[in-house]
Design an enzyme around this catalytic site. Structure first.
Site, PDB file in Angstrom:
ATOM      1  N   HIS A   1      28.468   7.414  31.952  1.00  0.00           N
ATOM      2  CA  HIS A   1      29.149   8.626  31.489  1.00  0.00           C
ATOM      3  C   HIS A   1      28.175   9.798  31.342  1.00  0.00           C
ATOM      4  CE1 HIS A   1      32.850   6.394  30.918  1.00  0.00           C
ATOM      5  NE2 HIS A   1      32.129   5.452  30.327  1.00  0.00           N
TER       6      HIS A   1
ATOM      7  N   GLU B   1      16.417   1.688  18.620  1.00  0.00           N
ATOM      8  CA  GLU B   1      15.159   1.462  17.911  1.00  0.00           C
ATOM      9  C   GLU B   1      13.981   1.432  18.896  1.00  0.00           C
ATOM     10  OE1 GLU B   1      14.103   1.725  15.091  1.00  0.00           O
ATOM     11  OE2 GLU B   1      12.336   0.455  14.886  1.00  0.00           O
TER      12      GLU B   1
ATOM     13  N   TRP C   1       1.276  16.739   4.072  1.00  0.00           N
ATOM     14  CA  TRP C   1       2.197  16.851   5.208  1.00  0.00           C
ATOM     15  C   TRP C   1       2.868  18.200   5.022  1.00  0.00           C
ATOM     16  CZ3 TRP C   1       7.493  17.407   6.047  1.00  0.00           C
ATOM     17  CH2 TRP C   1       7.922  17.138   7.356  1.00  0.00           C
TER      18      TRP C   1
ATOM     19  N   LYS D   1      10.807   4.017  18.736  1.00  0.00           N
ATOM     20  CA  LYS D   1       9.414   3.554  18.644  1.00  0.00           C
ATOM     21  C   LYS D   1       8.569   4.224  19.724  1.00  0.00           C
ATOM     22  CE  LYS D   1       9.231   2.204  15.485  1.00  0.00           C
ATOM     23  NZ  LYS D   1      10.276   1.945  14.538  1.00  0.00           N
TER      24      LYS D   1
ATOM     25  N   CYS E   1       3.000  13.819   1.684  1.00  0.00           N
ATOM     26  CA  CYS E   1       1.889  14.188   0.825  1.00  0.00           C
ATOM     27  C   CYS E   1       1.525  13.014  -0.091  1.00  0.00           C
ATOM     28  CB  CYS E   1       2.163  15.404  -0.051  1.00  0.00           C
ATOM     29  SG  CYS E   1       2.510  16.891   0.872  1.00  0.00           S
TER      30      CYS E   1
ATOM     31  N   ARG F   1       0.837   9.023   4.265  1.00  0.00           N
ATOM     32  CA  ARG F   1       1.898   9.904   3.752  1.00  0.00           C
ATOM     33  C   ARG F   1       1.801  11.324   4.316  1.00  0.00           C
ATOM     34  NH1 ARG F   1       4.283   7.686  -0.856  1.00  0.00           N
ATOM     35  NH2 ARG F   1       5.124   9.716  -1.386  1.00  0.00           N
TER      36      ARG F   1
ATOM     37  N   LYS G   1       4.846   8.850   6.700  1.00  0.00           N
ATOM     38  CA  LYS G   1       5.513   7.575   6.463  1.00  0.00           C
ATOM     39  C   LYS G   1       6.756   7.718   5.588  1.00  0.00           C
ATOM     40  CE  LYS G   1       5.818   3.088   6.653  1.00  0.00           C
ATOM     41  NZ  LYS G   1       6.360   2.573   7.918  1.00  0.00           N
TER      42      LYS G   1
ATOM     43  N   GLU H   1       8.081   8.086  18.966  1.00  0.00           N
ATOM     44  CA  GLU H   1       7.269   8.525  17.824  1.00  0.00           C
ATOM     45  C   GLU H   1       5.788   8.228  17.980  1.00  0.00           C
ATOM     46  OE1 GLU H   1       8.243   6.975  13.940  1.00  0.00           O
ATOM     47  OE2 GLU H   1       8.713   5.013  14.731  1.00  0.00           O
TER      48      GLU H   1
ATOM     49  N   ASN I   1       3.395  17.175  -4.498  1.00  0.00           N
ATOM     50  CA  ASN I   1       4.171  16.571  -3.411  1.00  0.00           C
ATOM     51  C   ASN I   1       5.621  16.927  -3.680  1.00  0.00           C
ATOM     52  OD1 ASN I   1       5.405  14.888  -1.518  1.00  0.00           O
ATOM     53  ND2 ASN I   1       5.269  13.089  -2.849  1.00  0.00           N
ATOM     54  N   GLY I   2       6.287  17.567  -2.720  1.00  0.00           N
ATOM     55  CA  GLY I   2       7.680  17.970  -2.918  1.00  0.00           C
ATOM     56  C   GLY I   2       7.881  19.389  -2.420  1.00  0.00           C
TER      57      GLY I   2
HETATM   58  O1  M6R Z   1      11.378   4.783   4.115  1.00  0.00           O
HETATM   59  P1  M6R Z   1      12.651   4.882   4.884  1.00  0.00           P
HETATM   60  O2  M6R Z   1      13.052   3.600   5.513  1.00  0.00           O
HETATM   61  O3  M6R Z   1      13.769   5.493   4.111  1.00  0.00           O
HETATM   62  O4  M6R Z   1      12.308   5.880   6.086  1.00  0.00           O
HETATM   63  C1  M6R Z   1      13.288   6.292   6.992  1.00  0.00           C
HETATM   64  C2  M6R Z   1      12.659   6.913   8.209  1.00  0.00           C
HETATM   65  O5  M6R Z   1      11.901   8.040   7.852  1.00  0.00           O
HETATM   66  C3  M6R Z   1      11.755   5.936   8.967  1.00  0.00           C
HETATM   67  O6  M6R Z   1      12.445   4.778   9.320  1.00  0.00           O
HETATM   68  C4  M6R Z   1      11.183   6.580  10.246  1.00  0.00           C
HETATM   69  O7  M6R Z   1      12.195   6.810  11.165  1.00  0.00           O
HETATM   70  C5  M6R Z   1      10.084   5.693  10.824  1.00  0.00           C
HETATM   71  N1  M6R Z   1       8.931   6.468  11.142  1.00  0.00           N
HETATM   72  C6  M6R Z   1      10.501   4.978  12.043  1.00  0.00           C
HETATM   73  O8  M6R Z   1       9.503   4.196  12.602  1.00  0.00           O
END
Ligand code: M6R
Length: 612
Positions: free
Chosen positions: A508, A485, A73, A489, A2, A27, A607, A492, A99-100
């Site tokens: 395994h 990673e 969000w 990527k 948010c 956000r 984000k 997501e 927000n929260g």
């Molecule tokens: O702001 P942060 O690094 O604490 O965020 C952690 C995760 O939410 C963040 O890395 C998320 O996995 C990303 N969307 C990955 O690309």
């Protein structure tokens, strides 16, 4: 999670709010809304992106010099027009953005219903605005007092801004565990979840602290008091941020811009901290705690998502080079599993945003248990940056694409410098190896620059695998976290199911999945286990899997077995992750574009995750 924006002053509020919402859209983008105060309190809100809101308000009277705006969000209640913020009191007098999460909203709602309140949405936020109304009515309180009384009853996290139709020259803002920044203009005030909607107008800001309430008036007054009614003097800081940092700068997506910024952001992260000619690494933010860190029993790293992957690389780096035991924990697990943490431990929090709720909670717990807390963060002035005992910024600049790229390489750069500095101080690596690695660190930005030239080849490979429904990423040693990673990527932003595995673990279980429809991306640059990874590739090929291998420049073997190879420049093994991740970022980017996905704003994500 948010985005909040608000304005009070002499300018027209709506253009400032809508521009701010566009900047904050990263956000959350489930719905957007504004409330404008001009004699009347007009609320406009719409499901979907900010653009939907802009279309909706066309032709409406938007004249106002006070207003609040929100991009959502969704947590409590589906994304729709009714659950969108701002929310209003039953009497239509108060409007609020939040927000929260109000955790005790159900209890409060029952109590308020008994008092005759009726709710129209499914949100926790609406309960808060009714609670404020209840206090205002019951005790005829000014809005700031009603907000203060209501917040005393609330359990949970909040950043809020409140407007009262009968007190039209005032905004009331408050925060607890969700960020809020107040910008101080010439003769006006701006409020934002972060500085991005503010920076265009002023770089003078006040970061609100937990349980502080700010009362801002049109005639230029800013007062801060706590929920316990203690006055605080506002602490004004200057934000260093250029407006160009918030624009796409000619790229189609922020993610692509951020991938291409990495030669510069890695160099920025090292600037003033590493010098190959003179042979030193120096992290100012931790120097005063140096003794405690080099003598620590253990380093615990708490993080989420991509930051957690950077933490895994740090485990390899610090154990390999500095010989201090490291544990890497999902912050969400650490905080709830009654961990053993002592004052001889160092807890490092890794976070791009510096606002991730689970990471923050893990830090609070660690501090309570006496550990030294160290934050490695990108967003300057963020909650984690301000909470920790020691800290280092990665200086990657604003990262707006939801998929983290340049922040990841910034974190890995910082953690590599940390490992080198600890190794040097502890005498766990030879002087010559230290110097070799420091020299090579300085070469990394140029090597990333060179590596980015493989983009057209990666785009071609993306075209070959874009219709896959699953993908497997394999890596060993330093490249195992890169496999994780790469898979994250792809998941997501392109919504293809992908898994990352240590290459040797494939036999395994995951090997059962391999057939001609399964692309297998193997990061095969390791010098130390080269033959082993070649065998893993053979095992995939024997089962008709399609292999895309990331190899070291000049590799003569893997090209003959794999379907596609992508070369990366040669480097020392501990530094490989800074290079091997780049083709994987580009691969997922191109696949997402080809699948017509919204690269910067993938579905369901936001984000910064400021809720549990
Ligand atoms: O702001 P942060 O690094 O604490 O965020 C952690 C995760 O939410 C963040 O890395 C998320 O996995 C990303 N969307 C990955 O690309």
């Amino acid at each position: 999670m948010c985005g909040i924006v608000a304005y009070i002053g002499k300018k027209q509020a709506y253009p400032i709010l809508i521009k701010g919402l566009r900047r904050l859209e990263y956000r959350g983008y489930d719905s957007a809304g504004v409330a404008l105060l001009n004699g009347e309190l007009n609320v406009f809100k719409r499901k979907g992106k900010v653009k939907e809101l802009e279309n909706f308000v066309e032709g409406k009277n938007l004249d106002a010099t006070v207003g609040i705006g929100h991009t959502r969000w969704a947590t409590h209640g589906k994304p729709d027009d009714i659950n969108a913020h701002p929310h209003s009191s039953g009497n239509g007098r108060i409007s609020l953005i939040h927000n929260g999460i109000i955790e005790n909203y159900a209890v409060l709602k029952t109590l308020l219903e008994k008092e005759g309140h009726t709710f129209v949405s499914e949100t926790d936020t609406e309960v808060l605005v009714h609670l404020i109304e209840e206090y205002q009515n019951r005790e005829n309180l000014p809005i700031e007092e009603a907000v203060r009384m209501a917040l005393k009853k609330v359990v949970g996290a909040y950043a809020i801004v409140v407007m009262d139709k009968q007190d039209p020259d005032k905004l009331v803002a408050a925060r607890k565990a969700s960020p809020l920044v107040i910008g101080i203009g010439e003769d006006d005030f701006f409020i934002g979840s972060d500085a991005t909607p503010i920076i265009e107008y002023t770089n003078k800001v006040v970061y609100l602290n937990d349980e502080e309430i700010a009362v801002i008036t049109k005639d230029g007054d800013l007062q801060i008091k706590t929920i316990g009614n203690v006055e605080h003097t506002p602490f004004v800081e200057h934000v260093e941020m250029e407006i160009e940092m918030l624009e796409k700068g000619g790229y189609d997506y922020f993610m692509l811009k951020e991938i291409y910024q990495q030669p510069a952001t890695i160099a920025d992260c090292m600037r003033g901290r590493l010098n190959a000619e003179e042979g030193w690494v120096f992290l100012g933010g931790v120097e005063e705690h140096s003794n405690r860190i080099i003598n620590a029993d253990r380093i615990i790293i708490a993080a989420c998502g991509t930051s957690w992957h950077a933490g895994l690389i740090a485990e390899y780096l610090i154990e390999d080079l500095a010989r201090i035991p490291v544990e890497v924990e999902y912050a969400s697990e650490l905080r709830y599993r009654n961990p053993i943490i002592t004052e001889k431990d160092i807890v490092i929090a890794l976070s791009q945003s510096g606002e991730t709720a689970d990471t923050m909670a893990a830090l609070e717990l660690s501090k309570e248990k006496g550990a030294l807390t160290y934050g490695i963060v990108n967003v300057v002035g963020s909650s984690i940056a301000r909470f920790t005992d020691a800290g280092s910024y990665i200086h990657a600049g604003p990262e707006i694409g939801v998929a983290s790229t340049k922040a990841f390489t910034g974190q890995v750069t910082l953690l590599t410098m940390l490992a080198l500095s600890l190794a040097h101080k502890r005498g766990t690596i030879s002087k010559s190896y230290f110097q070799q690695l420091v020299n090579e660190m300085e070469n990394i930005p140029a090597k990333v620059e060179k590596l980015l030239k493989v983009n057209p080849q990666i785009e071609f490979i993306a075209g070959e695998i874009k219709d896959a429904t699953n993908a497997l990423y394999l890596g060993r040693g330093y490249n195992f976290p890169i496999a994780l990673e790469g898979a994250l990527k792809l998941k997501e932003i392109s919504y293809i199911h992908a898994e990352g595995y240590p290459a040797a673990e494939m036999k395994h279980g995951p090997i059962a999945l391999i057939d001609e429809n399964m692309p297998v991306i193997v990061i095969a640059t390791n010098k130390s286990a080269y033959e082993k990874i070649v065998s893993n590739i053979q095992e995939v090929k024997a089962r008709k899997g399609m292999v895309i291998a990331i190899v070291t420049e000049g590799d003569k073997v893997i090209g003959k077995i794999a379907d596609y190879t992508i070369e990366i420049p040669d480097t020392d093994e501990p530094l490989t992750p800074l290079l091997s991740v780049i083709p994987l970022q580009l691969l997922s980017y191109h696949i997402a574009v080809m699948r017509e996905c919204n690269v910067d704003q993938p579905r369901n994500l936001a984000k910064s995750v400021t809720v549990e």
